[in-house]
Design a protein around this motif. Structure first.
Motif, mmCIF file in Angstrom:
data_model
loop_
_atom_site.group_PDB
_atom_site.id
_atom_site.type_symbol
_atom_site.label_atom_id
_atom_site.label_comp_id
_atom_site.label_asym_id
_atom_site.label_seq_id
_atom_site.Cartn_x
_atom_site.Cartn_y
_atom_site.Cartn_z
ATOM 1 N N THR A 89 0.832 -1.199 0.000
ATOM 2 C CA THR A 89 0.000 0.000 0.000
ATOM 3 C C THR A 89 0.872 1.256 0.000
ATOM 4 N N ILE A 90 1.831 1.299 0.924
ATOM 5 C CA ILE A 90 2.707 2.465 1.007
ATOM 6 C C ILE A 90 3.532 2.595 -0.275
ATOM 7 N N GLY A 91 4.055 1.456 -0.748
ATOM 8 C CA GLY A 91 4.862 1.480 -1.961
ATOM 9 C C GLY A 91 4.095 2.016 -3.152
ATOM 10 N N ALA A 92 2.892 1.474 -3.356
ATOM 11 C CA ALA A 92 2.099 1.894 -4.516
ATOM 12 C C ALA A 92 1.692 3.361 -4.387
ATOM 13 N N LEU A 117 11.815 3.163 -7.841
ATOM 14 C CA LEU A 117 12.609 3.416 -6.641
ATOM 15 C C LEU A 117 11.709 3.901 -5.504
ATOM 16 N N ALA A 118 10.775 4.780 -5.833
ATOM 17 C CA ALA A 118 9.861 5.313 -4.815
ATOM 18 C C ALA A 118 9.038 4.176 -4.213
ATOM 19 N N GLY A 119 8.538 3.275 -5.081
ATOM 20 C CA GLY A 119 7.739 2.153 -4.596
ATOM 21 C C GLY A 119 8.559 1.233 -3.707
ATOM 22 N N PHE A 120 9.783 0.954 -4.169
ATOM 23 C CA PHE A 120 10.666 0.088 -3.389
ATOM 24 C C PHE A 120 10.957 0.724 -2.036
ATOM 25 N N ALA A 121 11.263 2.031 -2.053
ATOM 26 C CA ALA A 121 11.628 2.721 -0.812
ATOM 27 C C ALA A 121 10.457 2.721 0.171
ATOM 28 N N GLY A 122 9.263 2.998 -0.333
ATOM 29 C CA GLY A 122 8.094 3.037 0.545
ATOM 30 C C GLY A 122 7.851 1.697 1.214
ATOM 31 N N GLY A 251 9.927 -5.924 2.133
ATOM 32 C CA GLY A 251 9.015 -4.791 2.037
ATOM 33 C C GLY A 251 9.200 -4.054 0.727
ATOM 34 N N GLY A 252 10.456 -3.879 0.328
ATOM 35 C CA GLY A 252 10.747 -3.178 -0.924
ATOM 36 C C GLY A 252 10.131 -3.900 -2.115
ATOM 37 N N VAL A 253 10.305 -5.230 -2.157
ATOM 38 C CA VAL A 253 9.746 -6.000 -3.267
ATOM 39 C C VAL A 253 8.215 -5.902 -3.269
ATOM 40 N N ALA A 254 7.614 -5.956 -2.067
ATOM 41 C CA ALA A 254 6.153 -5.809 -1.988
ATOM 42 C C ALA A 254 5.753 -4.431 -2.513
ATOM 43 N N GLY A 255 6.560 -3.419 -2.188
ATOM 44 C CA GLY A 255 6.263 -2.058 -2.633
ATOM 45 C C GLY A 255 6.247 -1.935 -4.144
ATOM 46 N N LEU A 256 6.961 -2.846 -4.827
ATOM 47 C CA LEU A 256 7.008 -2.792 -6.292
ATOM 48 C C LEU A 256 5.672 -3.178 -6.934
ATOM 49 N N VAL A 257 4.733 -3.678 -6.147
ATOM 50 C CA VAL A 257 3.400 -3.956 -6.695
ATOM 51 C C VAL A 257 2.857 -2.689 -7.358
#
Lengths: 350, 310
Positions: A89-92, A117-122, A251-257
């Motif tokens: 959620t945060i990543g997306a 990068l933003a998605g991964f970071a989040g 978390g970073g990989v999940a953020g890539l969703v």
């Protein structure tokens, strides 16, 4: 000969799980007044039977690769990540935010990596919290990731009030430069399906994770901690460092969703878009036996189920697939080891 | 400000707190039994949901609320039996199975909602689920609320002062030691898990009765919150119940704030209990001490060279 026996033993649990799932599916179809064979025919036709179906399967597979990896990576280190929902959620959301506020002069080559990068970071930040809490305070990661899911859910209500387009639950669209092309631009027969280049990103990430886990010192340390934290610590590996690293990476990989949903599909962040794919990620990791490439195959299986559910929706409630997912998990973790045990017992001692 | 204060000390508000808290308290107390015996109570969410659905169907078919409540407890226990079979008989991973049971309950209730009631969102209103008066007195004297209070007191006493409670704690701390004294760890654990299922199922039945119908996914994370409550209560039924009440209070405040339009962000209040749990878990307030053998399977069979997934 010996290799064939090993392979058979490895495939046996999967076969067993598939048989159980098929039996349950048939019972449920009969219970709802349908004819199992007709349903299966429709299921195949709607998924792998035509180009559009294949495209839709790939569309549903993509986010599951990310969430499956987000569960599988920490599991390799003996950690359970139930927080993929909050992390993605945060990543997306960050992906959409960066994508919408990029300078107009940015071309795709700058915009897309920046959004990724933003998605991964989040996601990484959200995943790092339970990692740090576990490493420094000993908090069990299962509970802290569940709590974070709820904290993120509540926080997004507050953030959404500020960030969403008026009278809606989504953000403003991203700039066209940040959009990932649809697969149909390369394969015209997939036209109509929203599957995008995010699939390529997902597969590349899976390959990179496989390389990290099996070809680098960090990956070795991660797997060592998973086998035995005490032994790893004695051998000079910092369990705390590995814990934080595994959770952050997951978390970073999940953020890539966000790459899939925001950059490739809807082009904005929408409240509740995940629909529980974080939890399906657990199923994907379990069925994929925590191996990155196994995760890709398992994601394809669950993606097929998700698309097939829509294809048979006219005859059977599509919710049958949710039941099947659960049955497959239970069969793989519960019944399959039992089958292996029986086989081991009946086989002559070496 | 005084208007706001008046809202929060009214009888109606207190009644709302009790009504919202019942599922949390029942599931958290049930979960304490399961976790103290060494079995992770991650399946509470599915047990609540199955209980809510079975209660709706039973009350709809029989026209009796009591039969509905019994069916709810039964469905929760059924979920617990499947969970127990997987994690006790097959020593499967408790976290994976817990999540699987939750997925199963969510999918199965939606499936049967569609086949049985022809709807993908909710059941029709059930006449048998008469809420009657929502006032404080009526709420506190509702049989199920009274039963909940009795359950909390009995659980607290039974866990600390009866032979069964001692066995539960023994198999949760050191199953091998308990087994060497003649206690059967798997049998004791199964009873504790079944108890947790019945209590959580009853909580789900209350949830459905309170809303007069079943709504798909209506447990909405309450099982996970109950798990947080029992951790916040340091795995003791009485304190877990108090923590459940705290979560209920936070939710009631959030709902009231939303309705009042006072401009206080409800989401911030709603977030508070989760942050509190996180902080407690990290040992900044008191110290969380889980049962020693929590999540660790007991293998009566010394054949343990068989690799388990994951």
């Amino acid at each position: 000969m010996k290799r064939a026996a090993t392979l058979a033993r490895a495939l046996l649990p999967a076969t067993w799980a598939a048989l159980i799932a098929l039996a349950c599916a048939s019972l449920l179809i009969l219970a709802s007044g349908g004819a199992p064979l007709a349903v299966y025919r429709l299921f195949l036709a709607g998924t792998w039977g035509n180009a559009y179906g294949i495209g839709q399967v790939l569309l549903k597979t993509t986010p599951l690769i990310f969430t499956g990896l987000a569960v599988a990576i920490p599991l390799k280190a003996g950690l359970f990540n139930i927080g993929a929902d909050g992390q993605l959620t945060i990543g997306a959301f960050l992906t959409a935010l960066v994508g919408a506020h990029l300078p107009g002069s940015f071309g795709p080559l700058a915009a897309v990596p920046l959004c990724l990068l933003a998605g991964f970071a989040g996601g990484a930040l959200t995943g790092a919290i339970p990692g740090v809490l576990k490493a420094t305070r000993g908090s069990h990661e299962v509970i802290s990731t569940i709590m974070l899911n709820f904290i993120v859910r509540a926080a997004m209500v507050g953030v959404g009030a500020w960030a969403f387009v008026r009278e809606s639950v989504h953000t403003v669209p991203i700039r066209p430069a940040a959009e990932l092309p649809r697969l149909s631009t390369v394969f015209p027969s997939l036209r109509g399906s929203a599957a995008s280049a995010a699939l390529v990103v997902a597969v590349l990430v899976a390959v990179a994770i496989a390389w990290l886990l099996y070809r680098t010192r960090t990956g070795f340390q991660l797997r060592a901690v998973g086998k035995s934290p005490a032994a790893a610590e004695t051998a000079g590996i910092s369990v705390a460092r590995v814990t934080v690293l595994a959770m952050t990476l997951a978390g970073g990989v999940a953020g890539l969703v966000g790459a899939d949903f925001v950059l490739g599909y809807k082009h904005y962040y929408e409240d509740g878009f995940g629909g529980g794919i974080g939890f399906v990620g657990i199923a994907v990791a379990v069925v994929g036996r925590n191996h990155p490439l196994g995760v890709v195959l398992a994601a394809l299986l669950f993606g097929t189920l998700a698309q097939g559910a829509l294809a048979v929706g006219a005859i059977v409630p599509k919710e049958i697939v949710d039941v099947l997912e659960a049955v497959i998990i239970c069969a793989v973790v519960g019944a399959a080891p039992e089958v292996r045990r029986l086989v081991a017992r009946s086989a002559p001692a070496r | 400000m005084s208007a706001m204060l008046a809202t929060f000390v009214s009888f109606a508000f207190l009644a709302a707190v009790v009504r919202i808290s019942v599922p949390y308290v029942l599931a958290a107390v049930g979960g304490s039994w399961s976790e103290r015996s060494g079995v992770i109570a991650l399946a509470l969410e599915g047990m609540l949901l199955a209980g809510a659905f079975a209660a709706t169907v039973a009350a709809y078919a029989s026209g009796s609320q009591t039969i509905g409540f019994l069916a709810g407890a039964g469905a929760g226990a059924l979920c617990a039996a499947i969970y127990g079979l997987l994690v006790l008989r097959f020593s499967a991973d408790q976290i994976v199975c817990g999540v699987a049971i939750n997925l199963l309950a969510d999918g199965a209730t939606r499936f049967f909602l569609k086949t049985g009631f022809g709807s993908s969102s909710n059941s029709p209103r059930v006449a048998a689920f008469h809420s009657g008066d929502a006032g404080l007195y009526a709420t506190l004297t509702h049989p199920l609320v009274l039963a909940t209070i009795v359950t909390v007191v009995l659980s607290e006493l039974a866990l600390s002062r009866t032979p069964f409670g001692l066995r539960v704690r023994a198999v949760g701390e050191h199953p091998e030691a308990a087994a060497s004294l003649g206690v059967r760890p798997l049998g004791v654990r199964l009873k504790a898990v079944l108890l947790s299922g019945a209590l959580a199922g009853l909580g789900g039945a209350w949830l459905a009765a309170d809303q007069h119908q079943f709504v798909a996914g209506m447990s909405n994370g309450r099982g996970y919150i109950a798990l947080a409550a029992l951790i916040l209560g340091n795995w003791r039924p009485g304190r877990a119940a108090l923590a459940g009440l705290l979560f209920g209070l936070a939710e009631a405040i959030e709902i009231t704030l939303q309705a009042s339009g006072l401009g206080v962000p409800g989401w911030a209040v709603q977030m508070l209990p989760y942050v509190l749990t996180l902080v407690t878990l990290a040992g900044f307030i008191g110290r969380a001490r889980p049962p020693q053998a929590l999540g660790r399977p007991f293998l009566p069979d010394p054949i343990s060279d068989i690799q388990k997934t994951p």
